[in-house]
Write a protein that holds these residues in place. Structure first.
Motif, PDB file in Angstrom:
ATOM      1  N   ALA A 426       0.848  -1.195   0.000  1.00 14.91           N
ATOM      2  CA  ALA A 426       0.000   0.000   0.000  1.00 14.91           C
ATOM      3  C   ALA A 426       0.886   1.249   0.000  1.00 14.91           C
ATOM      4  O   ALA A 426       2.061   1.175   0.378  1.00 14.91           O
ATOM      5  N   THR A 427       0.304   2.357  -0.422  1.00 16.43           N
ATOM      6  CA  THR A 427       1.064   3.603  -0.438  1.00 16.43           C
ATOM      7  C   THR A 427       1.122   4.192   0.969  1.00 16.43           C
ATOM      8  O   THR A 427       0.109   4.267   1.664  1.00 16.43           O
ATOM      9  N   VAL A 428       2.311   4.581   1.357  1.00 19.34           N
ATOM     10  CA  VAL A 428       2.496   5.215   2.658  1.00 19.34           C
ATOM     11  C   VAL A 428       2.678   6.712   2.398  1.00 19.34           C
ATOM     12  O   VAL A 428       3.501   7.110   1.572  1.00 19.34           O
ATOM     13  N   VAL A 429       1.867   7.532   3.071  1.00 19.14           N
ATOM     14  CA  VAL A 429       1.880   8.965   2.790  1.00 19.14           C
ATOM     15  C   VAL A 429       2.358   9.743   4.002  1.00 19.14           C
ATOM     16  O   VAL A 429       1.745   9.680   5.073  1.00 19.14           O
ATOM     17  N   ARG A 430       3.471  10.446   3.811  1.00 19.03           N
ATOM     18  CA  ARG A 430       3.983  11.258   4.915  1.00 19.03           C
ATOM     19  C   ARG A 430       3.652  12.731   4.629  1.00 19.03           C
ATOM     20  O   ARG A 430       4.020  13.249   3.581  1.00 19.03           O
ATOM     21  N   PRO A 431       2.954  13.391   5.554  1.00 17.71           N
ATOM     22  CA  PRO A 431       2.603  14.791   5.299  1.00 17.71           C
ATOM     23  C   PRO A 431       3.804  15.714   5.483  1.00 17.71           C
ATOM     24  O   PRO A 431       4.801  15.325   6.110  1.00 17.71           O
ATOM     25  N   GLU A 432       3.690  16.899   4.936  1.00 16.15           N
ATOM     26  CA  GLU A 432       4.772  17.864   5.062  1.00 16.15           C
ATOM     27  C   GLU A 432       5.022  18.193   6.528  1.00 16.15           C
ATOM     28  O   GLU A 432       6.137  18.230   6.991  1.00 16.15           O
ATOM     29  N   ASN A 433       3.923  18.399   7.243  1.00 11.36           N
ATOM     30  CA  ASN A 433       4.048  18.693   8.664  1.00 11.36           C
ATOM     31  C   ASN A 433       3.850  17.379   9.428  1.00 11.36           C
ATOM     32  O   ASN A 433       2.734  16.880   9.529  1.00 11.36           O
ATOM     33  N   THR A 434       4.951  16.816   9.931  1.00 16.06           N
ATOM     34  CA  THR A 434       4.824  15.511  10.612  1.00 16.06           C
ATOM     35  C   THR A 434       4.504  15.672  12.096  1.00 16.06           C
ATOM     36  O   THR A 434       4.362  14.693  12.814  1.00 16.06           O
ATOM     37  N   GLU A 435       4.388  16.916  12.541  1.00 13.98           N
ATOM     38  CA  GLU A 435       4.012  17.154  13.945  1.00 13.98           C
ATOM     39  C   GLU A 435       2.494  17.066  14.082  1.00 13.98           C
ATOM     40  O   GLU A 435       1.852  17.963  14.635  1.00 13.98           O
ATOM     41  N   THR A 436       1.929  15.999  13.552  1.00 11.81           N
ATOM     42  CA  THR A 436       0.474  15.935  13.465  1.00 11.81           C
ATOM     43  C   THR A 436      -0.179  15.817  14.844  1.00 11.81           C
ATOM     44  O   THR A 436      -1.290  16.300  15.029  1.00 11.81           O
ATOM     45  N   THR A 437       0.532  15.176  15.781  1.00 15.25           N
ATOM     46  CA  THR A 437      -0.042  15.055  17.128  1.00 15.25           C
ATOM     47  C   THR A 437      -0.262  16.441  17.714  1.00 15.25           C
ATOM     48  O   THR A 437      -1.364  16.777  18.180  1.00 15.25           O
ATOM     49  N   ALA A 438       0.781  17.251  17.646  1.00 18.63           N
ATOM     50  CA  ALA A 438       0.673  18.608  18.175  1.00 18.63           C
ATOM     51  C   ALA A 438      -0.325  19.435  17.367  1.00 18.63           C
ATOM     52  O   ALA A 438      -1.085  20.240  17.922  1.00 18.63           O
ATOM     53  N   MET A 439      -0.362  19.207  16.054  1.00 14.91           N
ATOM     54  CA  MET A 439      -1.274  19.989  15.212  1.00 14.91           C
ATOM     55  C   MET A 439      -2.737  19.696  15.558  1.00 14.91           C
ATOM     56  O   MET A 439      -3.574  20.591  15.551  1.00 14.91           O
ATOM     57  N   GLY A 440      -3.019  18.426  15.868  1.00 17.37           N
ATOM     58  CA  GLY A 440      -4.392  18.062  16.227  1.00 17.37           C
ATOM     59  C   GLY A 440      -4.883  18.889  17.400  1.00 17.37           C
ATOM     60  O   GLY A 440      -5.978  19.479  17.364  1.00 17.37           O
ATOM     61  N   ALA A 441      -4.071  18.950  18.452  1.00 21.19           N
ATOM     62  CA  ALA A 441      -4.469  19.712  19.647  1.00 21.19           C
ATOM     63  C   ALA A 441      -4.563  21.207  19.327  1.00 21.19           C
ATOM     64  O   ALA A 441      -5.454  21.905  19.826  1.00 21.19           O
ATOM     65  N   ALA A 442      -3.645  21.674  18.465  1.00 20.52           N
ATOM     66  CA  ALA A 442      -3.683  23.091  18.076  1.00 20.52           C
ATOM     67  C   ALA A 442      -4.987  23.380  17.329  1.00 20.52           C
ATOM     68  O   ALA A 442      -5.680  24.371  17.615  1.00 20.52           O
ATOM     69  N   TYR A 443      -5.349  22.508  16.397  1.00 17.42           N
ATOM     70  CA  TYR A 443      -6.597  22.713  15.636  1.00 17.42           C
ATOM     71  C   TYR A 443      -7.812  22.712  16.573  1.00 17.42           C
ATOM     72  O   TYR A 443      -8.716  23.542  16.447  1.00 17.42           O
ATOM     73  N   LEU A 444      -7.817  21.750  17.508  1.00 12.18           N
ATOM     74  CA  LEU A 444      -8.970  21.655  18.423  1.00 12.18           C
ATOM     75  C   LEU A 444      -9.108  22.938  19.244  1.00 12.18           C
ATOM     76  O   LEU A 444     -10.219  23.446  19.447  1.00 12.18           O
ATOM     77  N   ALA A 445      -7.961  23.473  19.697  1.00 11.65           N
ATOM     78  CA  ALA A 445      -7.993  24.712  20.488  1.00 11.65           C
ATOM     79  C   ALA A 445      -8.367  25.901  19.601  1.00 11.65           C
ATOM     80  O   ALA A 445      -9.142  26.784  20.008  1.00 11.65           O
ATOM     81  N   GLY A 446      -7.833  25.911  18.380  1.00 12.75           N
ATOM     82  CA  GLY A 446      -8.102  27.021  17.461  1.00 12.75           C
ATOM     83  C   GLY A 446      -9.558  27.058  17.019  1.00 12.75           C
ATOM     84  O   GLY A 446     -10.140  28.135  16.838  1.00 12.75           O
ATOM     85  N   LEU A 447     -10.149  25.876  16.864  1.00 14.82           N
ATOM     86  CA  LEU A 447     -11.559  25.816  16.445  1.00 14.82           C
ATOM     87  C   LEU A 447     -12.472  26.300  17.571  1.00 14.82           C
ATOM     88  O   LEU A 447     -13.495  26.947  17.332  1.00 14.82           O
ATOM     89  N   ALA A 448     -12.082  25.987  18.816  1.00 15.73           N
ATOM     90  CA  ALA A 448     -12.936  26.371  19.953  1.00 15.73           C
ATOM     91  C   ALA A 448     -12.919  27.878  20.193  1.00 15.73           C
ATOM     92  O   ALA A 448     -13.841  28.435  20.778  1.00 15.73           O
ATOM     93  N   THR A 449     -11.865  28.536  19.736  1.00 13.06           N
ATOM     94  CA  THR A 449     -11.700  29.951  20.075  1.00 13.06           C
ATOM     95  C   THR A 449     -11.828  30.874  18.866  1.00 13.06           C
ATOM     96  O   THR A 449     -11.490  32.053  18.937  1.00 13.06           O
ATOM     97  N   GLY A 450     -12.275  30.331  17.725  1.00 13.54           N
ATOM     98  CA  GLY A 450     -12.481  31.161  16.538  1.00 13.54           C
ATOM     99  C   GLY A 450     -11.177  31.559  15.850  1.00 13.54           C
ATOM    100  O   GLY A 450     -11.175  32.390  14.943  1.00 13.54           O
ATOM    101  N   PHE A 451     -10.055  30.960  16.257  1.00 18.19           N
ATOM    102  CA  PHE A 451      -8.767  31.226  15.595  1.00 18.19           C
ATOM    103  C   PHE A 451      -8.858  30.736  14.154  1.00 18.19           C
ATOM    104  O   PHE A 451      -8.359  31.362  13.233  1.00 18.19           O
ATOM    105  N   TRP A 452      -9.484  29.550  14.002  1.00 14.67           N
ATOM    106  CA  TRP A 452      -9.854  29.057  12.672  1.00 14.67           C
ATOM    107  C   TRP A 452     -11.366  28.925  12.651  1.00 14.67           C
ATOM    108  O   TRP A 452     -11.993  28.553  13.660  1.00 14.67           O
TER     109      TRP A 452
END
Ligand code: ADP
Ligand code: G3P
Length: 501
Positions: A426-452
Motif C-alpha cells: 500500500a502507499t504510505v503517505v507522509r505529510p509535510e508537517n509531521t508534527e500531526t499530534t501537536a497539530m491536532g491539539a492546536a486545531y482543536l484549540a483554534g476551532l474552539a476559540t475562533g482562531f480558525w
C-alpha cells in the motif's frame, strides 16, 4: 486576534511545546526528554513532577526562543501520552505515587483474574476495550490498594486521579481545574463510550471511588485559563485529546474510513469510523476519536506497544548507535537481516495479540550476525507489527486500505517507510508537517476559540511531503511467514515460562 496557538505535546519519552501560527505553520518547537524508570521487570514509571517541570520548561523555552510574549498566545491545546495514571493529593498537589505508565504490566495477573471471571464482554461492551493492564483502571486500583491509606483518602475526596492531560491542566491552573477530555476518558476502562459517562458498575468492580475522577469535557471548548502565577498571562485552554486521537485529527482523517499510523514509542493505527462505535472482530479496540460540539466521532484502534522504542533500546540498552537517526546508516550496511527476526515484546504484545506476559525475543542469529543485522531487524519489526494491525483493521473494515497516512518520530526513517510500503502493498503517505499530534491539539484549540473558522479551513493546511510506493518486484510472503513463526514462538515461550507447575 492574538497570532499564535501553543500546542503542548506531552509524550512518553519527551515533553514538547509547539507554537503554531494562523497558516498552520510551526513557528518554533522546544523539546526535552525525561527519565524512564524501570523499577522491576515489566514495570514502567515516570516522575509526575518531572513530567510537569519538563513541560513547563519547554513552554517557557519556546516562548523565549521565538521571542514572543505569552500575551501573544491566543489559546492552548493539550495532547498527551494516554492511559498513564497519576494520583495526587488535592491539597498539596503532590503525587502519592510515581506515574504508572501505559506500558506497565504490573496488573497483568489481576487482569487475568477478571478474564477468568468472564468479565471480558461486559468491559468490552461498555468501554470498547479489551481487559488489559495497558488501560488506566487497574493501575488506579493498584495505587489505591498499595499506597498506605490511599483508598480511605480517595473515598474522603482528598485525592485526585488523572491521565497526563488532567495533571497538566491541574498544574497550569494552579489546582483550579480537575478535568479531562472524552478521548482520554475513553482509555481508562472506566468510561462508557456509548452513554459517554463514568460507568458506576465498573467503578464498583475496580473499587474506585467516583470522588477521585475528573470531570469529562469535549475535545474542543474553552475549559478555563492558565493561572497568572504559572505563565504570567491567563491563556485559554481550549483543546484536549489523547495523542493518538490528536494525531488522527492532525492528519485530517476526518472522514469515515480514513486511517493514520503514528510511529513513536509505540505504533498506533486509528481508523475514523464516524458516529458509529464499531466492535472489532479482530482484537482491535473501539475508542472515542473526539467530541466536537455535541457530536461524538469513534475510531477503531490497533496499539503496538514497542516501535520507535526498539531503536531507543539499540541506543541506550545495547549502545550500538549514538543517536536514534544513526540506525539508518547502521541498517544500510547490510542488504537484509540475514534471517534475523526481533519480536520487541518488551512490554508484552498489544494488538492483535494482547499477550501481557510475552517478552522480547531474537531469532535466527548466527556467528555471522552483526550489529547492522540487528539494527535492520529492529526497523523491520516495527513494520511487521504494523502489518499485523493493518490486516486486522482491513478485516474489520471489510475492504483493503490503499493508503496509510503516517507520522511520528520514526517516520523520518526512509528505510523503514520503504520496507513498510512494500510489506503492506500500500502507499504510505507522509505529510509535510509531521508534527500531526501537536497539530491536532492546536486545531482543536483554534476551532474552539475562533482562531480558525471551521474544519474546512483547517483541512487546507494538510499537504503531502512524500508518497512512498511499494517495491513492486519484492515478494514479502516468506518474510511474513518467518515473522509470524517468530511471534508464535515468543507467545509459546511466554506460556511455558509462566506455566504454574
Ligand atoms: N530515524 C529514526 N528511525 C527510527 N526511529 C526513530 C528515528 N528517530 C527517532 N526514532 C524513534 O522515534 C521515537 C520518538 O518519536 P516520538 O514521536 O517523539 O515519540 P513519543 O511521542 O512516543 O515520545 C523514539 O522511540 C525514537 O527511538
Ligand atoms: O506518547 P506516545 O506517542 O508514545 O503515545 C503513547 C500512547 O498514547 C499510549 O497509548
Amino acid at each position: 486576534m492574538k497570532p499564535y496557538i501553543l500546542s503542548i505535546d506531552q509524550g512518553t519519552t519527551s515533553s514538547r511545546a509547539i507554537l503554531v501560527d494562523h497558516d498552520g505553520k510551526i513557528i518554533d518547537i522546544a523539546q526535552q526528554e525525561f527519565e524512564q524508570l524501570f523499577p522491576q521487570s515489566g514495570w514502567v514509571e515516570h516522575d509526575p513532577m518531572e513530567i510537569w517541570s519538563s513541560q513547563l520548561a519547554v513552554i517557557t523555552s519556546v516562548i523565549a526562543k521565538s521571542k514572543i510574549r505569552s500575551a501573544d498566545i491566543h489559546a492552548i491545546g493539550i495532547t498527551n501520552q494516554r492511559e498513564t495514571t497519576i494520583v495526587w493529593d488535592r491539597k498539596t498537589g503532590k503525587p502519592i505515587y510515581p506515574a504508572i505508565v501505559w506500558q506497565d504490566r504490573r496488573t497483568a495477573d489481576y487482569c487475568d483474574e477478571l478474564k477468568e471471571k468472564g468479565l471480558e464482554d461486559t468491559v468490552r461492551d461498555k468501554t470498547g476495550l479489551l481487559i488489559d493492564s495497558y488501560f488506566s483502571a487497574t493501575k488506579i486500583k493498584w495505587i489505591l490498594d498499595e499506597v498506605d491509606g490511599a483508598l480511605e483518602r480517595a473515598k474522603a475526596g482528598e485525592l485526585a486521579f488523572g491521565t497526563v492531560d488532567s495533571w497538566l491542566i491541574w498544574n497550569l491552573t494552579n489546582g483550579e481545574l480537575h478535568l479531562t477530555d472524552i478521548t482520554n476518558a475513553s482509555r481508562t476502562m472506566l468510561f462508557n463510550i456509548h452513554s459517554c459517562e463514568w460507568d458506576s458498575e465498573l467503578l464498583e468492580l475496580f473499587g474506585i471511588p467516583e470522588a477521585i475522577l475528573p470531570e469529562v469535557k469535549s475535545s474542543s471548548e474553552i475549559y478555563g485559563e492558565t493561572s497568572v502565577d504559572v505563565l504570567k498571562t491567563a491563556i485559554p485552554i481550549a483543546g484536549i485529546a489523547g495523542d493518538q486521537q490528536s494525531a488522527l485529527f492532525g492528519q485530517l482523517c476526518i472522514e469515515k474510513g480514513m486511517v493514520k499510523n503514528t510511529y513513536g514509542t509505540g505504533c498506533f493505527m486509528l481508523m475514523n469510523t464516524g458516529s458509529k462505535a464499531i466492535k472489532s472482530e479482530h482484537k482491535l479496540v473501539t475508542t472515542i476519536a473526539w467530541k466536537i460540539g455535541d457530536e461524538v466521532t469513534y475510531a477503531l484502534e490497533g496499539s503496538v506497544f514497542i516501535a520507535g522504542a526498539v531503536v531507543q533500546w539499540l541506543r541506550d540498552g545495547l549502545g550500538l548507535i549514538k543517536k536514534s537517526k544513526d540506525v539508518t546508516s547502521l541498517a544500510k550496511k547490510v542488504a537484509d537481516t540475514g534471517g534475523v527476526y526481533i519480536v520487541p515484546a518488551f512490554a508484552g504484545l498489544g494488538a492483535p495479540h494482547w499477550d501481557a506476559r510475552a517478552r522480547g525475543s531474537v531469532y535466527g542469529i548466527t556467528r555471522g550476525t552483526t550489529d547492522a543485522h540487528l539494527a535492520r531487524a529492529c526497523l523491520e519489526s516495527i513494520a511487521f507489527q504494523t502489518y499485523d494491525v493493518l490486516e486486522a483493521m482491513q478485516h474489520d473494515a471489510g475492504h483493503a486500505i490503499e493508503e496509510l497516512r503516517v507520522d511520528g518520530g520514526a517516520t523520518s526513517n526512509s528505510v523503514l517507510l520503504k520496507f513498510q510500503a512494500t510489506l503492506l502493498g500500500a502507499t504510505v503517505v507522509r505529510p509535510e508537517n509531521t508534527e500531526t499530534t501537536a497539530m491536532g491539539a492546536a486545531y482543536l484549540a483554534g476551532l474552539a476559540t475562533g482562531f480558525w473558522k471551521d474544519i474546512a479551513e483547517v483541512q487546507q493546511k494538510w499537504s503531502v511531503d512524500k508518497r512512498i510506493e511499494p517495491e513492486k518486484d519484492i515478494d514479502s510472503t516468506a518474510a511474513l511467514k518467518e515473522w509470524h513463526a517468530a511471534v508464535e514462538a515468543t507467545k509459546v515461550w511466554a506460556t511455558l515460562k509462566n506455566k504454574k507447575s
